[in-house]
Design an enzyme around this catalytic site. Structure first.
Site, short mmCIF file in Angstrom:
data_model
loop_
_atom_site.label_atom_id
_atom_site.label_comp_id
_atom_site.label_asym_id
_atom_site.label_seq_id
_atom_site.Cartn_x
_atom_site.Cartn_y
_atom_site.Cartn_z
CB CYS A 18 -0.89 0.05 1.24
SG CYS A 18 -2.05 -1.30 1.37
CG ASP A 427 36.02 22.90 17.15
OD1 ASP A 427 37.08 23.37 16.73
OD2 ASP A 427 35.19 23.55 17.80
CG ASP A 636 33.50 23.52 14.10
OD1 ASP A 636 34.69 23.51 13.75
OD2 ASP A 636 33.12 23.77 15.26
#
Length: 743
Positions: A18, A427, A636
């Site tokens: 479906c 970082d 970043d």
């Protein structure tokens, strides 16, 4: 005109086919760029051009094949949808229990008392309401599919029970047709009735189990209070519905109440349980100026706060939307499953017809009746529900569990991919360290602080970098002679250079703030006094920021940032699991080396720019590594987007969170290992589900066709096939739910 992407609930889905059919119809509509329908949560994600097609047309397209689309996005419509789903569940329960109630005497007569007078007619009377009243949804669905030259689970159920019922009616009314040929006219009313009863029972159990997979969303939505206390201008309190709250309203929070919207405390203080955001059970103190978030729980104190973000802008609303989007997204493995589901039903119908033909040719005297029975059994046992539920239910539970752990997962692809991560790039500032740097010293070189500090303050005030925030805080807290408003110069023009520094223009003079490398690039010389000061601070592993005009350095700023308590343990955990950990920072070599040594990181790079981070990730990827980048700043964002799995720290910038595939709400690096573990558990569950779904059909269909009959005389009864089909769907969903309780 740009396209827009929206989620709409899809109604009347009964199986994976479906979802595939409705998805195909939506994708065929002009103006639809891409449509994806998820069977597990009955959700359609549709990207379309609103100038070419409207939601009303999408709704009409689905209605033409028996499905429906809920396009009304109002709160009232959402409540109505819940009511519709609740009523649908109640109706399904009633149909199921009525069908079972009539099937029990039907089965007893069919198996033990088939020779009593008028047995066939009694069974006919019992089977008719089961097939055409309680099982009518299967015939309506099959007819709608046929009109659209398509097929789904309804097709299989309607064909199998319809054939069994009609064959039994013929044998009841015209038994002499078979007597004349020396055969006994068997009836299969009990098979038709019991199959429908089992299919309905399977659907009912499946619905209940599927409801549990979305419990994380229900929990999140339940965190929002319905009403709040608003303080009017005259100081009176007024209870208002949350939908009426606007930015700027002053809201009173009493002990034990949930906070309704995001805001800033303007009076009073308290401790607030923010575990829904951070995953940490320890309450956080809230005082003047602190931020509070919707859905968090106030404890003992009472305070007032100003509404800053309301409605869909609150952090809780964004979390709910992100979890809903992720639960509705499809993992890469699902694409293969969708392809199989789309051709599965036609293939099964062909197999069932070949089964009948084979029995007629090779089955001897009873070949036709046994062939017909085997054909019905093949159609019943081959329902693709388990296949369609295997991946999305595991994804829904995995994403929901992630949200409860404080890990927001943006899509299914990242959840599937995270378990392959073998390199993590971190970082430094705000990721390994607290991200709350403080100014240790501000040294002015032959410059008047009173003349230049307002310029320094005004430029840094317009930067989002945590180091800039530290400088602003230092200047403001030491500005005892003036209001801070007087420090800010509105005439200053500011331009950010991501990862390098910031420049400003005031009264036709240029000013530069950044690391020593950035200042040197402006061709500004450093005298011995400045270099000696810098050398001394570098030996102390301090981060250095210089402030200059276009001719000379005006000031040097020494900044330190403490390492998070959990960083070393988190990094060791990643390394112990065989993952290489790298640190990259724009900071100086001495500070980077000091931090790396404290947390046992062997590979680090200092003084890197945003493009250097991106290039380093590309370099690792070229070596065949699956890379996760973890960061929190604007600088970043490019690296987060380039990595295979970008992980943003939740208290970082909006653009970093937007670029990432996952967000750690608590800022705790230990959550990275938890996210990878959750990914492994989810992928393992998907593999188990797919194995059982496939093996069920691979083994079940040949047995249903009569493969064992020549060997040991075993022929599978359609009733047992119906029970097995129901059990397969429920077992797949139950296996997915096990994820909730796995450690």
């Amino acid at each position: 005109m740009e396209t827009i992407k929206k989620h709409f609930p899809v109604m009347n889905l009964s199986c994976a086919s479906c979802a595939s059919s409705s998805q195909n119809i939506l994708n065929q509509q002009e103006g639809v760029v891409n449509a994806s329908v998820n069977y597990a949560n009955a959700d359609a994600e549709i990207e379309y051009n609103p100038t070419v097609i409207k939601p009303e047309q999408l709704k009409a397209a689905l209605q033409s094949i028996g499905y429906d689309l809920m396009i009304d996005e109002s709160e009232e419509a959402k409540e109505n949808l819940e009511e519709i789903q609740k009523n649908k569940s109640i109706q399904l329960k009633k149909r199921t229990f009525w069908a079972i109630g009539l099937s029990v005497p039907l089965m007893i007569i069919g198996m033990f008392f088939m020779n009593i007078p008028y047995a066939n007619y009694i069974m006919w009377i019992l089977a008719t309401p089961i097939v055409f009243v309680f099982g009518k949804q299967f015939f309506i669905g099959a007819w709608n599919q046929l009109k659209n030259k398509s097929s789904n689970m309804d097709t299989l159920v309607a064909m199998s029970t319809g054939i069994a019922y009609l064959f039994s009616v013929f044998n009841t009314l015209f038994p002499e047709f078979w007597h004349a040929r020396g055969l006994h006219p068997h009836v299969y009313f009990e098979s038709a009735g019991v199959v429908i009863a089992f299919v309905l029972l399977g659907k009912f159990l499946e619905e209940r189990a599927k409801g549990n997979t979305s419990s994380a969303i229900k929990k999140l939505i339940g965190m929002q209070p319905k009403t709040v206390w608003v303080i009017n201008e005259n100081g009176t309190q007024n209870e208002m519905p949350i939908a009426s709250i606007q930015t700027g309203n002053i809201i009173l929070v009493k002990p034990g109440e949930k906070i309704a919207v995001d805001g800033k405390v303007i009076s009073g203080n308290s401790f607030v349980n923010e575990s829904m955001i951070s995953g940490e059970p320890i309450a956080v103190e809230k005082k003047l100026g602190d931020t509070v978030f919707a859905g968090t729980l106030n404890q003992k104190g009472s305070f007032q706060f100003e509404a800053i973000k309301v409605g869909s802008d609150t952090l809780l609303s964004q979390i709910i939307k992100m979890v809903q989007d992720a639960q509705g997204s499809k993992a890469p493995v699902q694409k293969l499953v969708d392809k199989i589901a789309s051709i599965f039903v036609p293939v099964v119908v062909i197999i069932s017809i070949l089964t009948l033909i084979s029995w007629i040719i090779f089955g001897g005297q009873n070949g036709f009746t046994q062939g017909l029975l085997s054909m019905i059994t093949v159609l019943v046992i081959a329902c693709p529900c388990a296949l369609g539920l295997a991946t999305p239910t595991a994804i829904m539970v995995g994403v929901g569990k992630g949200a409860e752990l404080g890990i927001l997962i943006k899509d299914a692809e990242s959840l599937e991919l995270a378990q392959k991560i073998n390199a993590v790039v971190l970082d430094k500032t705000g990721t390994i360290t607290e991200g709350k740097p403080v100014v240790n010293e501000m040294k002015w070189f032959n410059a008047d602080p009173e003349k230049f500090k307002s310029i320094l303050y005004s430029i840094e005030k317009q930067s989002e970098h945590p180091l800039a925030e530290a400088i602003v805080h230092h200047l403001a807290s030491n500005n005892l002679n003036h209001r801070n408003d007087n420090l800010f110069l509105k005439e200053i023009q500011v331009e950010n250079e991501s990862g390098k520094g910031i420049r400003g223009i005031y009264e036709n003079e240029k000013y530069f703030i950044g690391n020593p490398k950035f200042i040197q690039q402006q061709n500004i010389l450093m005298n011995d006094e400045i270099q000696n000061w810098m050398g001394n601070k570098l030996n102390q592993a301090r981060t250095l920021i210089l402030f200059s005009n276009s001719n000379e350095i005006l000031a040097g700023i020494s900044i330190s940032d403490s390492i998070k308590n959990s960083s070393k343990q988190a990094i060791q955990k990643l390394q112990n699991s065989g993952i290489e950990v790298y640190m990259q920072t724009g900071d100086n070599e001495s500070t980077a080396k000091s931090v790396a040594e404290q947390v046992d990181i062997k590979h680090f790079r200092a003084g890197v720019l945003p493009e250097d981070k991106v290039n380093f990730i590309k370099e690792l990827q070229s070596q065949g590594k699956i890379v996760a980048m973890v960061g929190d700043g604007i600088n970043d964002s490019a690296a987060l987007a380039q990595s295979n799995v970008g992980i943003a720290m939740g208290k970082g910038s909006d653009i970093a969170i937007e670029s990432a595939k996952m967000t750690i709400l608590s800022n705790d690096l230990l959550k990275i290992s938890e996210a990878i573990k959750l990914s492994k558990q989810t992928v393992s569950t998907i593999k188990q589900n797919l194995f059982w779904a496939f093996i069920y059909n691979v083994i079940g269909i040949p047995i249903a066709a009569g493969l064992l009959y020549p060997i040991n005389g075993f022929l599978l009864n359609p009733m047992l096939a119906g029970a097995a089909m129901a059990l397969s769907s429920v077992s797949v969903v139950s296996n997915s739910l096990r994820l909730k309780w796995r450690n």
